[in-house]
Design a protein around this motif. Structure first.
Motif, PDB file in Angstrom:
ATOM      1  N   THR A 191       0.848  -1.198   0.000  1.00  0.00           N
ATOM      2  CA  THR A 191       0.000   0.000   0.000  1.00  0.00           C
ATOM      3  C   THR A 191       0.885   1.250   0.000  1.00  0.00           C
ATOM      4  OG1 THR A 191       0.010   0.079   2.398  1.00  0.00           O
ATOM      5  CG2 THR A 191      -1.773  -1.167   1.375  1.00  0.00           C
ATOM      6  N   GLY A 192       0.261   2.376  -0.274  1.00  0.00           N
ATOM      7  CA  GLY A 192       0.963   3.648  -0.224  1.00  0.00           C
ATOM      8  C   GLY A 192       1.605   3.869   1.138  1.00  0.00           C
ATOM      9  N   GLU A 193       0.888   3.486   2.200  1.00  0.00           N
ATOM     10  CA  GLU A 193       1.404   3.666   3.561  1.00  0.00           C
ATOM     11  C   GLU A 193       2.668   2.837   3.786  1.00  0.00           C
ATOM     12  OE1 GLU A 193      -1.760   3.355   2.870  1.00  0.00           O
ATOM     13  OE2 GLU A 193      -2.675   5.167   3.713  1.00  0.00           O
ATOM     14  N   GLN A 194       2.666   1.628   3.234  1.00  0.00           N
ATOM     15  CA  GLN A 194       3.857   0.781   3.392  1.00  0.00           C
ATOM     16  C   GLN A 194       5.062   1.398   2.695  1.00  0.00           C
ATOM     17  OE1 GLN A 194       1.640  -2.842   2.233  1.00  0.00           O
ATOM     18  NE2 GLN A 194       2.960  -3.897   3.691  1.00  0.00           N
ATOM     19  N   ALA A 237       1.592  12.760  -1.521  1.00  0.00           N
ATOM     20  CA  ALA A 237       0.154  12.494  -1.662  1.00  0.00           C
ATOM     21  C   ALA A 237      -0.313  11.488  -0.608  1.00  0.00           C
ATOM     22  CB  ALA A 237      -0.142  11.982  -3.068  1.00  0.00           C
ATOM     23  N   VAL A 238       0.494  10.446  -0.388  1.00  0.00           N
ATOM     24  CA  VAL A 238       0.136   9.433   0.620  1.00  0.00           C
ATOM     25  C   VAL A 238       0.266  10.029   2.019  1.00  0.00           C
ATOM     26  CG1 VAL A 238       0.793   7.216   1.640  1.00  0.00           C
ATOM     27  CG2 VAL A 238       0.830   7.498  -0.842  1.00  0.00           C
ATOM     28  N   GLY A 239       1.389  10.702   2.264  1.00  0.00           N
ATOM     29  CA  GLY A 239       1.702  11.211   3.600  1.00  0.00           C
ATOM     30  C   GLY A 239       0.708  12.249   4.096  1.00  0.00           C
ATOM     31  N   TRP A 240       0.150  13.004   3.175  1.00  0.00           N
ATOM     32  CA  TRP A 240      -0.806  14.046   3.538  1.00  0.00           C
ATOM     33  C   TRP A 240      -2.009  13.465   4.272  1.00  0.00           C
ATOM     34  CZ3 TRP A 240       0.265  18.755   4.158  1.00  0.00           C
ATOM     35  CH2 TRP A 240      -0.743  19.725   4.214  1.00  0.00           C
ATOM     36  N   LYS A 241      -2.425  12.271   3.809  1.00  0.00           N
ATOM     37  CA  LYS A 241      -3.627  11.659   4.410  1.00  0.00           C
ATOM     38  C   LYS A 241      -3.280  10.590   5.449  1.00  0.00           C
ATOM     39  CE  LYS A 241      -5.063  11.119   0.165  1.00  0.00           C
ATOM     40  NZ  LYS A 241      -5.701  10.533  -0.988  1.00  0.00           N
ATOM     41  N   TYR A 242      -1.997  10.302   5.569  1.00  0.00           N
ATOM     42  CA  TYR A 242      -1.542   9.181   6.384  1.00  0.00           C
ATOM     43  C   TYR A 242      -1.796   9.429   7.877  1.00  0.00           C
ATOM     44  CZ  TYR A 242       1.810   5.600   7.967  1.00  0.00           C
ATOM     45  OH  TYR A 242       2.424   4.523   8.543  1.00  0.00           O
ATOM     46  N   LYS A 243      -2.451   8.451   8.522  1.00  0.00           N
ATOM     47  CA  LYS A 243      -2.671   8.540   9.971  1.00  0.00           C
ATOM     48  C   LYS A 243      -1.922   7.392  10.642  1.00  0.00           C
ATOM     49  CE  LYS A 243      -5.870  11.874  10.247  1.00  0.00           C
ATOM     50  NZ  LYS A 243      -5.213  12.537   9.097  1.00  0.00           N
ATOM     51  N   PRO A 244      -0.682   7.636  11.038  1.00  0.00           N
ATOM     52  CA  PRO A 244       0.058   6.549  11.669  1.00  0.00           C
ATOM     53  C   PRO A 244      -0.517   6.219  13.033  1.00  0.00           C
ATOM     54  CG  PRO A 244       1.364   8.564  11.625  1.00  0.00           C
ATOM     55  CD  PRO A 244       0.073   8.885  10.963  1.00  0.00           C
ATOM     56  N   GLN A 245      -0.424   4.961  13.406  1.00  0.00           N
ATOM     57  CA  GLN A 245      -0.974   4.551  14.705  1.00  0.00           C
ATOM     58  C   GLN A 245      -0.050   5.006  15.825  1.00  0.00           C
ATOM     59  OE1 GLN A 245      -1.643   0.369  14.219  1.00  0.00           O
ATOM     60  NE2 GLN A 245      -3.576   0.729  13.154  1.00  0.00           N
ATOM     61  N   ALA A 246      -0.659   5.489  16.886  1.00  0.00           N
ATOM     62  CA  ALA A 246       0.133   5.975  18.024  1.00  0.00           C
ATOM     63  C   ALA A 246       0.833   4.806  18.707  1.00  0.00           C
ATOM     64  CB  ALA A 246      -0.780   6.691  19.008  1.00  0.00           C
ATOM     65  N   VAL A 247       1.991   5.115  19.316  1.00  0.00           N
ATOM     66  CA  VAL A 247       2.751   4.074  20.024  1.00  0.00           C
ATOM     67  C   VAL A 247       1.995   3.665  21.282  1.00  0.00           C
ATOM     68  CG1 VAL A 247       4.945   3.520  21.152  1.00  0.00           C
ATOM     69  CG2 VAL A 247       4.916   5.025  19.157  1.00  0.00           C
TER      70      VAL A 247
ATOM     71  N   PRO B  12       6.418   9.359  11.705  1.00  0.00           N
ATOM     72  CA  PRO B  12       6.708   9.046  10.303  1.00  0.00           C
ATOM     73  C   PRO B  12       6.443  10.211   9.359  1.00  0.00           C
ATOM     74  CG  PRO B  12       5.256   7.401  11.284  1.00  0.00           C
ATOM     75  CD  PRO B  12       5.374   8.511  12.263  1.00  0.00           C
ATOM     76  N   ARG B  13       5.569  11.132   9.745  1.00  0.00           N
ATOM     77  CA  ARG B  13       5.234  12.220   8.827  1.00  0.00           C
ATOM     78  C   ARG B  13       6.103  13.462   9.012  1.00  0.00           C
ATOM     79  NH1 ARG B  13      -0.383  14.055   9.549  1.00  0.00           N
ATOM     80  NH2 ARG B  13      -0.622  14.451   7.340  1.00  0.00           N
ATOM     81  N   ALA B  14       6.914  13.468  10.085  1.00  0.00           N
ATOM     82  CA  ALA B  14       7.644  14.689  10.420  1.00  0.00           C
ATOM     83  C   ALA B  14       8.545  15.171   9.283  1.00  0.00           C
ATOM     84  CB  ALA B  14       8.460  14.471  11.681  1.00  0.00           C
TER      85      ALA B  14
END
Lengths: 247, 212
Positions: A191-194, A237-247, B12-14
């Motif tokens: 995926t784009g996130e990967q 484009a991917v990073g703009w919408k990317y919601k990484p999971q919190a630690v 990761p977005r920083a």
């Protein structure tokens, strides 16, 4: 017309004999018609100095072993003609990579790390059926993949990159081009996130300052500027919408 | 290296966000610089119109808002674009050696990009201080500054246009919408035109100062 007398000033250092300090050594050689740096180095080694270390395998710009700095520029020795150079030629090993000795460097370790880091293989969950015909791919996509795959891993783009010279973890044009190859491959199910996890950082697309020494010095004339820009745009484009999971 | 510090502080977005901030703060400053040139260029129509334009900007607080915004973006750009500057002695040595060795135009342009950036920090700050402490902006005050600090302004004009033009070029290169050689040619032309406008402004102000 008499042939030119060429003077080679070659970097000499063997890490196994650190007591002998790094130095420049000069060799003289008569230019021959159609002489490449590969031919010149072999003549020097055969006729003048059997201790001179340098790499080559294919002598046809396919293997990428003989990359070195010729008059400061990253070049393949086998593809660089004496007639295009002045009579005085300096040779240095490629920077960034581990020095084996004289002009020989270990690009393998760097490129293996890059391959592992970018996970440079097709990620697919499909069950492989050897009896079934392969999925068809349209010609345009195949050509795009092939264009990126023309990289011979010589390391010229990395050696020419100011960022790679000061930042060890930067994957450079070779790494970003590698990821671009998998991004266009429809068989890769990542995926784009990967991709973003690998490339959306300073080690990848956002580490590039855009000096384009990679693009200007690639012996295979890969369209590196466009590959870098393609990955950067895709990652933004991917990073703009990317919601990484919190630690 | 996955040390616990790196794992716990990882965002990761920083890197992307900082890179985009560099882009947008840079675009804003280029936009400001070129607008600034056209605003100051009002002097071509005479000292009177210049003063009236300045009074108009003050009346609606546009100059106050503008200056505050520019200082803020300027400082942001200093931090986010400044992170690219090799700041250790060893890195500096590598970069200079690398640039000399490879003899590559774009690499040299970037070396001077970092130098002009630092120079703008100093000269730009002096300029902002000079203008704000000599408030308001009036043609005769500007003419006086130009007469006394001609070389300072000549230098500031050239380095800021250099930095803006090549900074914009670098962004076009990185995002890759156009062929970089044609983008380079277009931006060089624009920069030269802006510098020429600036030189013209300086000449008008000098004459104004001399006629006093």
């Amino acid at each position: 017309m008499a042939n030119r007398q060429l003077t080679f000033s070659i970097f000499r250092y063997n890490p196994h004999t650190p007591e002998i300090k790094p130095r420049m050594q000069e060799y003289r050689l008569e230019e021959l018609p159609g002489m490449t740096m590969f031919v010149a180095l072999n003549k020097i080694r055969e006729e003048q100095d059997p201790t001179l270390m340098f790499d080559f395998v294919c002598r046809a710009a396919i293997c990428g072993s003989c990359a070195m700095l010729i008059n400061g520029k990253p070049r393949l020795a086998c593809k660089t003609l004496a007639k295009d150079l002045p009579a005085r030629i300096t040779m240095f090993p490629l920077p960034v990579f581990k020095l084996i000795g004289d002009l020989s460097v270990d690009t393998g370790t760097w490129f293996r790390h890059m391959s592992l880091k970018t996970e440079a293989w097709v990620h697919s969950n499909k069950q492989f059926d050897p009896a079934k015909p392969e999925d068809r791919m349209d010609n345009e996509t195949a050509l795009k993949i092939y264009e990126a795959e023309r990289c011979i891993e010589c390391g010229c783009c990395i050696a020419g990159c100011a960022t790679a010279n000061i930042r060890e973890d930067f994957l450079g044009a070779a790494g970003i081009n590698r990821i671009a190859r998998f991004m266009v491959d429809p068989r890769d199910e990542r995926t784009g996130e990967q991709y973003f996890e690998i490339m959306g950082t300073e080690e990848g697309a956002f580490g590039c300052v855009g000096l384009m020494a990679c693009d200007d010095n690639c012996p295979m004339q890969l369209p590196l500027q466009m590959q870098l820009a393609f990955v950067r745009r895709k990652m933004a484009a991917v990073g703009w919408k990317y919601k990484p999971q919190a630690v | 290296m996955a040390t616990q510090q790196k794992l716990l502080t990882r965002n990761p977005r920083a890197d992307m966000l900082v890179d985009l901030l560099e882009l947008f703060s840079g675009l804003f400053l280029v936009g400001f610089l070129w607008t600034h040139m056209f605003f100051v260029g009002v002097i071509y129509f005479g000292a009177n119109i210049f003063d009236r334009f300045s009074i108009f900007l003050d009346k609606y607080y546009l100059s106050y808002i503008g200056i505050a915004a520019v200082i803020l973006v300027f400082l942001t750009h200093l931090v986010v674009a400044g992170r690219r500057i090799p700041n250790r002695y060893r890195e500096q040595k590598i970069v200079w050696r690398h640039a000399r060795m490879i003899g590559h135009t774009d690499t040299w342009i970037w070396v001077f990009q970092t130098i002009t950036g630092m120079a703008i920090l100093i000269l730009g700050s002096i300029h902002v201080w000079a203008v704000t402490s000599g408030w308001p902006i009036r043609a005769m005050i500007s003419a006086g500054r130009m007469t006394h600090f001609l070389w300072f302004y000549a230098l500031l004009l050239i380095i800021s246009e250099y930095h803006a033009g090549f900074g914009l070029y670098r962004q076009f290169v990185k995002w890759g919408w156009f062929n970089r050689h044609s983008v380079g040619a277009v931006l060089k032309t624009i920069s030269v035109i802006i510098v020429l406008i600036g030189v013209g402004i300086m000449w008008v102000l000098l004459r104004l100062g001399g006629a006093r």
